[in-house]
Design a protein around this motif. Structure first.
Motif, PDB file in Angstrom:
ATOM      1  N   VAL A 241      10.211   8.471 -32.458  1.00  0.00           N
ATOM      2  CA  VAL A 241       9.130   9.326 -32.942  1.00  0.00           C
ATOM      3  C   VAL A 241       9.484  10.757 -32.558  1.00  0.00           C
ATOM      4  N   THR A 242       9.431  11.682 -33.518  1.00  0.00           N
ATOM      5  CA  THR A 242       9.778  13.071 -33.257  1.00  0.00           C
ATOM      6  C   THR A 242       8.591  13.985 -33.540  1.00  0.00           C
ATOM      7  N   THR A 243       8.782  15.268 -33.234  1.00  0.00           N
ATOM      8  CA  THR A 243       7.757  16.268 -33.541  1.00  0.00           C
ATOM      9  C   THR A 243       7.624  16.484 -35.037  1.00  0.00           C
ATOM     10  N   GLY A 244       8.610  16.031 -35.810  1.00  0.00           N
ATOM     11  CA  GLY A 244       8.631  16.345 -37.230  1.00  0.00           C
ATOM     12  C   GLY A 244       9.104  17.770 -37.463  1.00  0.00           C
ATOM     13  N   ALA A 245       8.891  18.267 -38.689  1.00  0.00           N
ATOM     14  CA  ALA A 245       9.369  19.597 -39.053  1.00  0.00           C
ATOM     15  C   ALA A 245       8.659  20.663 -38.204  1.00  0.00           C
ATOM     16  N   PRO A 246       9.364  21.766 -37.900  1.00  0.00           N
ATOM     17  CA  PRO A 246      10.708  22.063 -38.395  1.00  0.00           C
ATOM     18  C   PRO A 246      11.844  21.663 -37.445  1.00  0.00           C
ATOM     19  N   PHE A 247      11.535  21.266 -36.163  1.00  0.00           N
ATOM     20  CA  PHE A 247      12.607  21.146 -35.182  1.00  0.00           C
ATOM     21  C   PHE A 247      12.998  19.709 -34.833  1.00  0.00           C
ATOM     22  N   PHE A 248      12.133  18.728 -35.103  1.00  0.00           N
ATOM     23  CA  PHE A 248      12.463  17.309 -34.950  1.00  0.00           C
ATOM     24  C   PHE A 248      12.936  16.933 -33.546  1.00  0.00           C
ATOM     25  N   VAL A 249      12.210  17.404 -32.552  1.00  0.00           N
ATOM     26  CA  VAL A 249      12.513  17.028 -31.174  1.00  0.00           C
ATOM     27  C   VAL A 249      11.923  15.644 -30.903  1.00  0.00           C
ATOM     28  N   GLU A 250      12.686  14.807 -30.233  1.00  0.00           N
ATOM     29  CA  GLU A 250      12.259  13.431 -30.001  1.00  0.00           C
ATOM     30  C   GLU A 250      11.190  13.369 -28.909  1.00  0.00           C
ATOM     31  N   LEU A 251      10.080  12.707 -29.225  1.00  0.00           N
ATOM     32  CA  LEU A 251       8.945  12.581 -28.312  1.00  0.00           C
ATOM     33  C   LEU A 251       8.802  11.179 -27.743  1.00  0.00           C
ATOM     34  N   GLU A 252       9.272  10.179 -28.470  1.00  0.00           N
ATOM     35  CA  GLU A 252       9.138   8.782 -28.026  1.00  0.00           C
ATOM     36  C   GLU A 252      10.352   7.982 -28.480  1.00  0.00           C
ATOM     37  N   HIS A 253      10.704   6.976 -27.666  1.00  0.00           N
ATOM     38  CA  HIS A 253      11.697   5.962 -28.053  1.00  0.00           C
ATOM     39  C   HIS A 253      11.139   4.609 -27.655  1.00  0.00           C
ATOM     40  N   HIS A 254      11.308   3.611 -28.539  1.00  0.00           N
ATOM     41  CA  HIS A 254      10.768   2.281 -28.271  1.00  0.00           C
ATOM     42  C   HIS A 254      11.772   1.201 -28.683  1.00  0.00           C
ATOM     43  N   GLN A 255      11.892   0.192 -27.834  1.00  0.00           N
ATOM     44  CA  GLN A 255      12.749  -0.965 -28.090  1.00  0.00           C
ATOM     45  C   GLN A 255      11.947  -2.237 -27.895  1.00  0.00           C
ATOM     46  N   PRO A 256      12.247  -3.310 -28.645  1.00  0.00           N
ATOM     47  CA  PRO A 256      13.189  -3.365 -29.773  1.00  0.00           C
ATOM     48  C   PRO A 256      12.563  -2.780 -31.027  1.00  0.00           C
ATOM     49  N   THR A 257      13.362  -2.596 -32.050  1.00  0.00           N
ATOM     50  CA  THR A 257      12.871  -2.072 -33.313  1.00  0.00           C
ATOM     51  C   THR A 257      11.894  -3.047 -33.969  1.00  0.00           C
ATOM     52  N   SER A 258      11.033  -2.485 -34.811  1.00  0.00           N
ATOM     53  CA  SER A 258      10.121  -3.332 -35.595  1.00  0.00           C
ATOM     54  C   SER A 258      10.647  -3.567 -37.008  1.00  0.00           C
ATOM     55  N   LEU A 259      11.894  -3.182 -37.277  1.00  0.00           N
ATOM     56  CA  LEU A 259      12.472  -3.382 -38.601  1.00  0.00           C
ATOM     57  C   LEU A 259      12.567  -4.867 -38.953  1.00  0.00           C
ATOM     58  N   PRO A 260      12.415  -5.212 -40.225  1.00  0.00           N
ATOM     59  CA  PRO A 260      12.616  -6.603 -40.654  1.00  0.00           C
ATOM     60  C   PRO A 260      14.056  -7.048 -40.401  1.00  0.00           C
ATOM     61  N   ASP A 261      14.249  -8.339 -40.207  1.00  0.00           N
ATOM     62  CA  ASP A 261      15.579  -8.863 -39.898  1.00  0.00           C
ATOM     63  C   ASP A 261      16.608  -8.516 -40.976  1.00  0.00           C
ATOM     64  N   ALA A 262      16.197  -8.547 -42.240  1.00  0.00           N
ATOM     65  CA  ALA A 262      17.145  -8.253 -43.322  1.00  0.00           C
ATOM     66  C   ALA A 262      17.651  -6.817 -43.236  1.00  0.00           C
ATOM     67  N   VAL A 263      16.778  -5.898 -42.854  1.00  0.00           N
ATOM     68  CA  VAL A 263      17.188  -4.493 -42.704  1.00  0.00           C
ATOM     69  C   VAL A 263      18.096  -4.346 -41.489  1.00  0.00           C
ATOM     70  N   LYS A 264      17.775  -5.052 -40.416  1.00  0.00           N
ATOM     71  CA  LYS A 264      18.615  -4.982 -39.220  1.00  0.00           C
ATOM     72  C   LYS A 264      20.040  -5.443 -39.516  1.00  0.00           C
ATOM     73  N   VAL A 265      20.194  -6.479 -40.316  1.00  0.00           N
ATOM     74  CA  VAL A 265      21.526  -6.962 -40.672  1.00  0.00           C
ATOM     75  C   VAL A 265      22.314  -5.874 -41.400  1.00  0.00           C
ATOM     76  N   ARG A 266      21.663  -5.179 -42.324  1.00  0.00           N
ATOM     77  CA  ARG A 266      22.338  -4.088 -43.046  1.00  0.00           C
ATOM     78  C   ARG A 266      22.696  -2.942 -42.093  1.00  0.00           C
ATOM     79  N   VAL A 267      21.809  -2.645 -41.161  1.00  0.00           N
ATOM     80  CA  VAL A 267      22.088  -1.608 -40.164  1.00  0.00           C
ATOM     81  C   VAL A 267      23.311  -1.990 -39.336  1.00  0.00           C
TER      82      VAL A 267
END
Length: 380
Positions: free
Chosen positions: A208-234
């Motif tokens: 999670v970032t501040t968004g525009a214009p500077f995109f500084v990271e505010l949060e990091h979380h593990q594990p991802t919530s991406l679907p398994d099919a997307v994770k395989v492509r990643v």
């Protein structure tokens, strides 16, 4: 006799490496400017030599007779690590690929050559001499050789482009900026470790970032919530990209974006751990695998394949003026069993333009799910 390891860099980012190496029984030799070097107090031996002085550090390492060399969270230090390792016959990535893994423009060229999906880009060596013919706004402008969101800015119109380029060039060590088409979508990073060219993906991190214009990271979380099919492509894309960059040994931190229509683009890859506690803390908290120890053992030629022992949720929230609602959680961390580490580093809260403007953090671990802080309810 203890084996000797050189650690390049002495800031708080490298302190976990110093402490872990000592815990593993190695004799630590730390190289960095004395000013701002918190590692001097903890390393067995400290040398006040700039991390960019490759030849001086090489001579000292040869004199010492080190058995390995590492840096966990600095792109600049990667150049010295590979240089010394290649000249001393130690474990390290090929020195002739060092610049490609530390320069965003050269990395983009490598991605194009090897069909790694990435944004359209061009370079700005002189603010008056660059072409964005065929580009569509919005654009993102960055220094080619900095990290921590320094000099990064989103540009919506042509009238703001030159100023953004100048700002990025000022932050760049090389004075060069890169201009890219802005890719919308969710941001992730992929944490991996490699040995003899074999890559092991350990975790995917949601950001999670501040968004525009500077995109500084505010949060990091593990594990991802991406679907398994997307994770395989990643996984497939990251493994291919690591091969393209010739990353053969050690930690890597790959940053990607996934668009609303499912396209995956590689933003950049560091031949090092992710900063912001991702590599030094979050991976072990979420998987049970000691990523820091593994990275150090790679450098010492003592690598064992990763074994994940558990599956928890972990993450970090950063304090700033935009996120001052998390301050009570930091100040009262002992009341929350999920919070395992928290600190206010600067009581002067600022609106942030780079990661250096952040004023504190809290790190959590939970078996139940993502730990929500205050009014932050972003389920990614």
């Amino acid at each position: 006799m203890k084996k000797k390891i050189a650690i390049i860099g002495g800031s708080y980012l490298q302190l976990p490496a110093v402490l872990k190496a000592k815990e593993l029984g190695y004799e630590t030799h730390c190289f960095a400017w004395r000013e701002g070097s918190v590692c001097e107090e903890y390393a067995d031996n400290f040398y006040p030599i700039s991390i960019i002085e490759k030849n001086e550090i090489l001579k000292e390492c040869q004199r010492i007779g080190i058995d390995g060399i590492v840096s966990i969270a600095s792109d600049v230090a990667v150049l010295t690590v590979n240089y010394v390792a290649s000249h001393m016959g130690l474990v390290g990535n090929p020195d002739n690929y060092s610049e490609i893994t530390t320069n965003k423009y050269l990395m983009r060229q490598c991605f194009v050559k090897n069909n790694v999906p990435s944004p359209l880009f061009t370079v700005a060596e002189n603010d008056a001499e660059f072409s964005i013919a065929g580009f569509k706004y919005p654009l993102i402008v960055k220094p080619t050789d900095r990290s921590g969101s320094r000099g990064v800015e989103k540009v919506l119109t042509p009238t703001h482009l030159v100023a953004a380029v100048k700002r990025a060039q000022k932050e760049a060590f090389s004075g060069v900026a890169i201009i890219e088409e802005f890719v919308t979508g969710c941001e992730i990073s992929v944490e991996a470790i490699s040995f003899k060219g074999k890559h092991f993906i350990l975790q995917i991190t949601d950001k999670v970032t501040t968004g525009a214009p500077f995109f500084v990271e505010l949060e990091h979380h593990q594990p991802t919530s991406l679907p398994d099919a997307v994770k395989v492509r990643v996984y497939e894309i990251v493994l291919h990209a690591l091969d393209a960059l010739n990353i053969q040994y050690g930690a890597s931190h790959s940053e990607l974006k996934i668009t609303d229509n499912g396209d995956i683009k590689v933003v950049e890859i560091g031949a090092r751990m992710g900063g912001d506690f991702i590599g030094s803390n979050l991976v072990e908290l979420s998987t049970g695998y000691d990523y820091l120890a593994g990275t150090i053992k790679v450098a010492m030629g003592e690598f064992e394949e990763p074994q994940k022992r558990n599956c928890n949720y972990s993450g970090v929230y950063f304090l700033s003026k935009e996120c001052e609602h998390i301050l009570p959680y930091i100040e009262n961390a002992t009341f929350y069993p999920e919070i395992i580490q928290a600190e206010v580093t600067d009581h002067n809260l600022r609106n942030i333009q780079c990661s250096g403007d952040r004023s504190g953090y809290l790190i959590y671990k939970s078996a139940e799910g993502k730990f929500h802080v205050g009014n932050t309810k972003i389920d990614i």
